[in-house]
Design a protein around this motif. Structure first.
Motif, mmCIF file in Angstrom:
data_model
loop_
_atom_site.group_PDB
_atom_site.id
_atom_site.type_symbol
_atom_site.label_atom_id
_atom_site.label_comp_id
_atom_site.label_asym_id
_atom_site.label_seq_id
_atom_site.Cartn_x
_atom_site.Cartn_y
_atom_site.Cartn_z
ATOM 1 N N ARG A 185 -3.823 -8.164 -3.114
ATOM 2 C CA ARG A 185 -4.032 -6.957 -2.310
ATOM 3 C C ARG A 185 -3.073 -6.921 -1.124
ATOM 4 O O ARG A 185 -2.506 -5.875 -0.803
ATOM 5 C CB ARG A 185 -5.463 -6.943 -1.755
ATOM 6 N N ASP A 245 -0.560 -3.985 -0.596
ATOM 7 C CA ASP A 245 -0.677 -3.196 0.636
ATOM 8 C C ASP A 245 0.642 -3.208 1.402
ATOM 9 O O ASP A 245 1.090 -2.184 1.919
ATOM 10 C CB ASP A 245 -1.795 -3.759 1.528
ATOM 11 N N ARG A 269 3.164 -0.927 0.016
ATOM 12 C CA ARG A 269 2.895 0.488 0.341
ATOM 13 C C ARG A 269 3.414 0.877 1.717
ATOM 14 O O ARG A 269 3.514 2.073 2.026
ATOM 15 C CB ARG A 269 1.387 0.768 0.260
ATOM 16 N N ASP A 308 -1.818 4.746 -3.688
ATOM 17 C CA ASP A 308 -2.895 3.757 -3.687
ATOM 18 C C ASP A 308 -3.055 3.129 -5.076
ATOM 19 O O ASP A 308 -2.501 3.619 -6.065
ATOM 20 C CB ASP A 308 -4.198 4.431 -3.252
#
Lengths: 436, 436
Positions: free
Chosen positions: A72, A76, A79, A118
């Motif tokens: 994650r 993340d 992103r 996402d």
């Protein structure tokens, strides 16, 4: 006394950092993604597409090797990455495949604002269920970073228990092994080879090393890298055209059997309208090469070349050459791009087999950027590359399918696969083990 | 954005330094030099001895490969090096061969003031004429640093034209090669192997890497290093006893044929008085092993072991075992230390040959610390180790001679060699190529 230099700031930074980010640039992706992205952005801006992680090496329980929290954190971080000014200027100012301004200003303006969408993640039976939902323009860009992140996290996990000396030996051996390959490839006059290894790489730094090894070692024979960032940083050609996702989405959206049967040719028409020239490379195997060739319109034989991607290279290449000859074309004017499961032996054998009969280029992937077999001082199977892909699975809510020439590389809902097989037939499809 | 750490001070230091010193510690020498030094200091403080560089690989024109200015700079720097407090304390406080305080306080006090004496250098026919004149206590200490300096300068010269990538591949391959050796040696249960490679090393840092590779890779089987500094820094045993220079000087000083014939045994008597125990290792080949054994007093068979240093290991070892048996001794209570021209194949073959019949230890030199054959990306013969020695050539103005079991390793004035051959005979001496 000799002055010993120790950078205290670096040491402190090293032991306090929160994350060693794997994806640090939006250009750390394959060039074909940008080529396809511009086409999707121009022609299919409103299409939704879901991409899904598929681990074909089911014996490897990824979710037990990689911590979901770390995964994650890396997703993340990816992103947060944006195109930098320097990168945008380079995309606008550089020539690709001999063409200036292949990317339109409006597209680049849009890309400057781009961020990865996402993701949805869960664990089940020791595997990750990782999906990217949203606009095709957005989700398509996850394919390469998602794969690179998972593969590098897997390498890091594999190396966690190793001491500094073991790591030193590991990389020394990997470098020595890579250099043996370089020396063997150097023997082939007129070879053309590119790096296609971003998605399966051991790590970004290792891919960079391998690319530089090819640059240094085989010189002119090294014709570029699919990795846009490495191309920019090393003044190399960025290479790659298009992928299975285009016919897969076109077919899914077509809905009717007839539309599905025509999807692949429709992709080529659209591609030709947008790019043409050296970029006219046919990827024939999405729904089986035999069916593709049987129904191909005449103009397909005028395209520059083919990229057979799931049959063994010699068999797949012979199949295309035979077809060119049937269409009255001289294969010596054509190019075959091999990119499936290559290693030095395959490259050399294929090269020798077709020498003088057709032009060839090799897109070298996993065995270039992630070959650590027998390199660890203590046996470490976790360093063995796996067959991990990130495929489009739905378009506008409709199921997407890939048949491939190798049934083990097929993806999609089993009932949909059945349907596609009825449409395309399964002649010349044959099971082969998929290692990478 | 990711913080990129660059140590500006280090970069500035790197591009402004005058010299990268090769010898940075007086302990960067072989342990046997300190053992012999204490004996020389106690028993022969007033003897003068000249040491001379001898390049047995005459095809290599050293003075054309190495700049005499650089050589002078390194020799001059070595002369500035003094024993540090930490080193003196370690020599006093550490146990060697299981014995505490092997070095007497008075000797260590003298050593604390020690500096390497002056040297005399010239060039002739592409070779260096390098001599060290002075007290034996001083000149003996040049042997190892002089050889290490010249070998490392030669490596540096060999690598001068290589780019960063080539250097990376070079060391990666050398490490991979070394690790293959480690893995082969790991197969031998109960092996005892030590590093004897200081004098012929590629470089100090490379020797350190090799020592750490053995430490990490073969564990208990790695019984120590002859390099005192590396022993100290890595908590290893410092190993080594004595060398040909002792009988050579004793014989030179003896003058009469009878005295020459007895010199070797006299060395052993003195050695025994000073050290004894595990340190009772006989070096039999200075004037030919056959002559040594034929005239050896009975008590020589009571010593712990032999170090046959110029016959092929199996042949040399069998010769000693036969002699022990003739003397009514059980070879299984004895140790053979092999140290001449070893590589993994020789070590394994010798080990297998004598397994269960005698204890064995291997002192691994040149092929441990300077094996770069086939490691450079472009062929580079300059990286091949040569047979370079630094021998005592005179004692109190009298000529010193070594016969060896291999006539190619003989040193000294040809007429003196003739004389020694008349005294010792030449039975069982046989020419073998000398590579290292």
């Amino acid at each position: 006394m000799v002055f010993r230099v120790l950078d205290i700031a670096k040491r402190v930074h090293d032991h306090t950092w929160k994350l060693d980010p794997i994806i640090r640039s939006l250009l750390d992706t394959d060039f074909y993604k940008l080529m396809m992205l511009q086409m999707i952005w121009k022609m299919h801006r409103d299409v939704d597409a879901t991409f899904t992680l598929i681990n074909r090496t089911t014996s490897i329980r990824l979710a037990e090797e990689i911590d979901i929290g770390e995964l994650r954190a890396q997703l993340d971080h990816a992103r947060t990455v944006r195109l930098t000014k320097k990168e945008a200027i380079w995309l606008a100012g550089n020539s690709f495949y001999g063409r200036k301004q292949i990317f339109e200003p409006d597209f680049l303006a849009w890309l400057a604002e781009f961020r990865l969408p996402d993701y949805e993640i869960a664990q089940k039976d020791g595997q990750f269920e990782l999906h990217f939902h949203g606009k095709w323009t957005d989700t398509t860009m996850w394919e390469i970073p998602a794969l690179a992140i998972i593969n590098e996290l897997r390498s890091r996990a594999a190396m966690r228990g190793m001491g500094p000396f073991e790591l030193d030996v590991l990389y020394a051996r990997a470098k020595a092994k890579m250099w043996e390959k370089v020396e063997r490839l150097k023997q082939l006059p007129g070879l053309s080879i590119s790096d296609f290894g971003t998605r399966r790489r051991h790590s970004f730094l290792w891919q960079r090393w391998c690319v530089q090894a090819l640059q240094e070692g085989i010189g002119e024979a090294f014709t570029g890298t699919s990795n846009v960032l490495l191309a920019m940083d090393n003044d190399l050609e960025a290479v790659g055209t298009n992928a299975h996702e285009l016919p897969m989405v076109y077919a899914a959206l077509a809905e009717t059997d007839e539309g599905i049967a025509r999807a692949n040719y429709k992709v080529l028409e659209d591609w030709n309208r947008l790019y043409g020239g050296n970029l006219k490379i046919v990827l024939p195997d999405t729904f089986g090469t035999a069916a593709f060739l049987r129904h191909a319109p005449d103009w397909v034989a005028d395209w520059t070349g083919f990229r057979p991607d799931s049959a063994p290279p010699i068999e797949g290449g012979e199949r295309i050459i035979r077809w060119w000859q049937e269409q009255g074309r001289d294969p010596r004017d054509k190019i075959l791009i091999f990119s499936d499961g290559l290693d030095v032996d395959t490259i050399i054998n294929t090269y020798r087999h077709f020498e003088g009969r057709v032009r060839m280029a090799f897109g070298w992937g996993t065995n270039l950027t992630n070959d650590f077999v027998d390199c660890a001082p203590r046996r470490n199977d976790q360093l063995r590359a796996i067959s991990l892909v990130c495929k489009v699975t739905e378009a506008n809510g409709l199921p997407a399918v890939k048949l491939s020439d190798n049934p083990r590389k097929a993806t999609g809902d089993p009932r949909e696969i059945e349907r596609y097989l009825r449409i395309f037939g399964s002649e010349e499809r044959a099971e082969k083990p998929v290692y990478v």
